[in-house]
Design a protein around this motif. Structure first.
Motif, mmCIF file in Angstrom:
data_model
loop_
_atom_site.group_PDB
_atom_site.id
_atom_site.type_symbol
_atom_site.label_atom_id
_atom_site.label_comp_id
_atom_site.label_asym_id
_atom_site.label_seq_id
_atom_site.Cartn_x
_atom_site.Cartn_y
_atom_site.Cartn_z
ATOM 1 N N PRO A 82 3.311 9.329 -15.304
ATOM 2 C CA PRO A 82 4.190 7.900 -15.469
ATOM 3 C C PRO A 82 5.459 7.903 -16.125
ATOM 4 C CG PRO A 82 2.381 7.950 -15.962
ATOM 5 C CD PRO A 82 2.543 8.993 -15.665
ATOM 6 N N GLU A 83 5.247 9.363 -16.889
ATOM 7 C CA GLU A 83 7.083 9.469 -17.597
ATOM 8 C C GLU A 83 7.519 10.046 -16.413
ATOM 9 O OE1 GLU A 83 6.182 12.636 -20.714
ATOM 10 O OE2 GLU A 83 6.395 10.674 -22.206
ATOM 11 N N LYS A 84 7.745 10.570 -14.941
ATOM 12 C CA LYS A 84 8.166 11.228 -14.309
ATOM 13 C C LYS A 84 8.841 9.240 -13.911
ATOM 14 C CE LYS A 84 6.511 15.354 -13.452
ATOM 15 N NZ LYS A 84 5.750 16.805 -13.347
ATOM 16 N N ASP A 85 8.003 9.090 -13.572
ATOM 17 C CA ASP A 85 8.684 7.666 -12.613
ATOM 18 C C ASP A 85 9.959 7.035 -13.535
ATOM 19 O OD1 ASP A 85 6.614 8.017 -11.052
ATOM 20 O OD2 ASP A 85 5.979 6.857 -11.726
ATOM 21 N N TYR B 195 1.943 6.905 -6.348
ATOM 22 C CA TYR B 195 0.580 7.556 -8.027
ATOM 23 C C TYR B 195 0.151 9.157 -7.136
ATOM 24 C CZ TYR B 195 0.303 3.158 -9.776
ATOM 25 O OH TYR B 195 0.435 2.432 -9.847
ATOM 26 N N TYR B 196 0.728 9.118 -5.828
ATOM 27 C CA TYR B 196 0.222 10.179 -5.125
ATOM 28 C C TYR B 196 1.395 11.037 -3.878
ATOM 29 C CZ TYR B 196 -4.200 8.087 -4.993
ATOM 30 O OH TYR B 196 -5.919 7.394 -5.472
ATOM 31 N N LYS B 197 2.636 10.692 -4.724
ATOM 32 C CA LYS B 197 3.885 11.418 -4.006
ATOM 33 C C LYS B 197 3.752 12.758 -4.945
ATOM 34 C CE LYS B 197 7.082 9.729 -8.201
ATOM 35 N NZ LYS B 197 8.131 8.954 -8.314
ATOM 36 N N GLU B 198 2.996 13.317 -5.725
ATOM 37 C CA GLU B 198 3.156 14.774 -6.674
ATOM 38 C C GLU B 198 1.694 15.180 -6.337
ATOM 39 O OE1 GLU B 198 5.634 14.900 -9.917
ATOM 40 O OE2 GLU B 198 7.637 14.870 -8.640
ATOM 41 N N LYS B 199 1.234 16.417 -6.694
ATOM 42 C CA LYS B 199 -0.310 16.772 -6.893
ATOM 43 C C LYS B 199 0.049 16.573 -8.671
ATOM 44 C CE LYS B 199 -0.051 20.246 -3.365
ATOM 45 N NZ LYS B 199 0.100 22.091 -3.428
ATOM 46 N N ILE B 200 0.256 16.045 -9.200
ATOM 47 C CA ILE B 200 0.514 15.654 -11.442
ATOM 48 C C ILE B 200 1.163 15.005 -10.595
ATOM 49 C CG2 ILE B 200 0.529 16.723 -12.935
ATOM 50 C CD1 ILE B 200 -1.872 18.117 -11.697
ATOM 51 N N TYR B 201 -0.088 13.882 -11.787
ATOM 52 C CA TYR B 201 0.893 12.756 -11.127
ATOM 53 C C TYR B 201 1.339 12.104 -13.111
ATOM 54 C CZ TYR B 201 1.970 7.722 -12.070
ATOM 55 O OH TYR B 201 2.355 6.251 -12.383
ATOM 56 N N LEU C 155 1.042 -1.717 -0.133
ATOM 57 C CA LEU C 155 -0.343 -0.206 0.262
ATOM 58 C C LEU C 155 0.569 1.343 -0.218
ATOM 59 C CD1 LEU C 155 -2.878 1.472 0.316
ATOM 60 C CD2 LEU C 155 -2.796 1.133 2.840
ATOM 61 N N LYS C 156 1.732 1.467 0.800
ATOM 62 C CA LYS C 156 3.036 2.371 1.149
ATOM 63 C C LYS C 156 3.347 2.699 -0.196
ATOM 64 C CE LYS C 156 6.819 4.329 3.742
ATOM 65 N NZ LYS C 156 7.348 4.978 2.677
ATOM 66 N N GLU C 157 3.958 1.504 -1.412
ATOM 67 C CA GLU C 157 4.718 1.884 -2.067
ATOM 68 C C GLU C 157 3.835 2.169 -3.587
ATOM 69 O OE1 GLU C 157 5.432 -1.798 -5.513
ATOM 70 O OE2 GLU C 157 6.126 -2.178 -3.804
ATOM 71 N N TYR C 158 2.795 1.750 -3.747
ATOM 72 C CA TYR C 158 1.913 2.116 -4.489
ATOM 73 C C TYR C 158 1.077 3.745 -4.467
ATOM 74 C CZ TYR C 158 1.414 -2.783 -6.195
ATOM 75 O OH TYR C 158 1.387 -3.975 -7.124
ATOM 76 N N VAL C 159 1.005 4.137 -3.291
ATOM 77 C CA VAL C 159 0.754 5.635 -2.547
ATOM 78 C C VAL C 159 1.341 6.162 -2.583
ATOM 79 C CG1 VAL C 159 -0.102 7.303 -0.571
ATOM 80 C CG2 VAL C 159 -1.811 4.833 -0.710
#
Length: 212
Positions: A209-212, A201-207, A194-198
């Motif tokens: 995928p190119e930033k991962d 996906y929610y680490k920034e206000k705008i998600y 759960l922590k891994e996915y949160v």
């Protein structure tokens, strides 16, 4: 809630204001090969997808939704993704992820990424329906999944999808799935996932995928 949480890219705005491939006739008038429906109007979001298949490729994709701007834009761009260049193969279409949809939209507000799940889930349901009508087994449906909670048969992918749909803490996840409420052996692993996915996906206000 601050306004910057609701910032949309120009591409999202364009697909919201000018959505592509909406079903504009009654479904009885549209000769589709597969139909997929997810969500419920009672919950505020519902998506219905209709596909036409030719030579194992999606030749046409129509849809209807009761949903927000993100749900509309996500499904509009998805309809373009699967029909361009003569149509995407059923195998490739079945593997489309919310991250790919979000990337094609050039990002979504983190609090709206759950809306991108509607389209790909409905598309998979439509492909399942197509094979069912053909009286065939769907060869692209992955039966070999990693089970986290054996008591309720909840997989790692189920947890990821719940997070994408807004389950950002363990209490919400448990209320939705009952995970960890029987033997409890899976709780530590579930919280770690759960922590891994949160965080993803929610680490920034705008998600995006190119930033991962």
């Amino acid at each position: 809630m601050s306004d910057d949480l609701w910032v949309y890219s120009d591409k999202v705005k364009n697909h919201f204001t000018n959505p592509k491939n909406i079903l504009e006739v009654d479904e009885k008038e549209y000769d589709y090969d597969g139909k997929g429906q997810v969500g419920s109007p009672a919950c505020g979001d519902m998506m219905v997808v209709y596909i036409k298949v030719e030579n194992q490729k999606i030749k046409d994709f129509k849809w209807k939704t009761f949903g927000c701007a993100s749900a509309i834009a996500s499904t509009s761009v998805l309809s373009e993704m699967v029909t361009r260049n003569g149509g995407m193969s059923l195998e490739k279409a079945y593997e489309i992820t919310p991250e790919q949809i979000i990337e094609n939209l050039e990002g979504l507000p983190a609090n709206k990424i759950h809306c991108s799940v509607l389209g790909d889930k409905a598309l998979r349901a439509a492909i399942d329906d197509y094979f069912k009508k053909q009286e065939k087994k769907n060869p692209y449906k992955d039966e070999d999944v990693e089970i986290v909670c054996e008591c309720f048969n909840i997989s790692k992918e189920d947890i990821r999808m719940e997070v994408l749909e807004g389950a950002t803490n363990f209490s919400i996840l448990q209320a939705r799935t009952k995970i960890g409420t029987q033997c409890g052996k899976c709780i530590d692993k579930t919280k770690k996932l759960l922590k891994e996915y949160v965080d993803k996906y929610y680490k920034e206000k705008i998600y995006n995928p190119e930033k991962d």
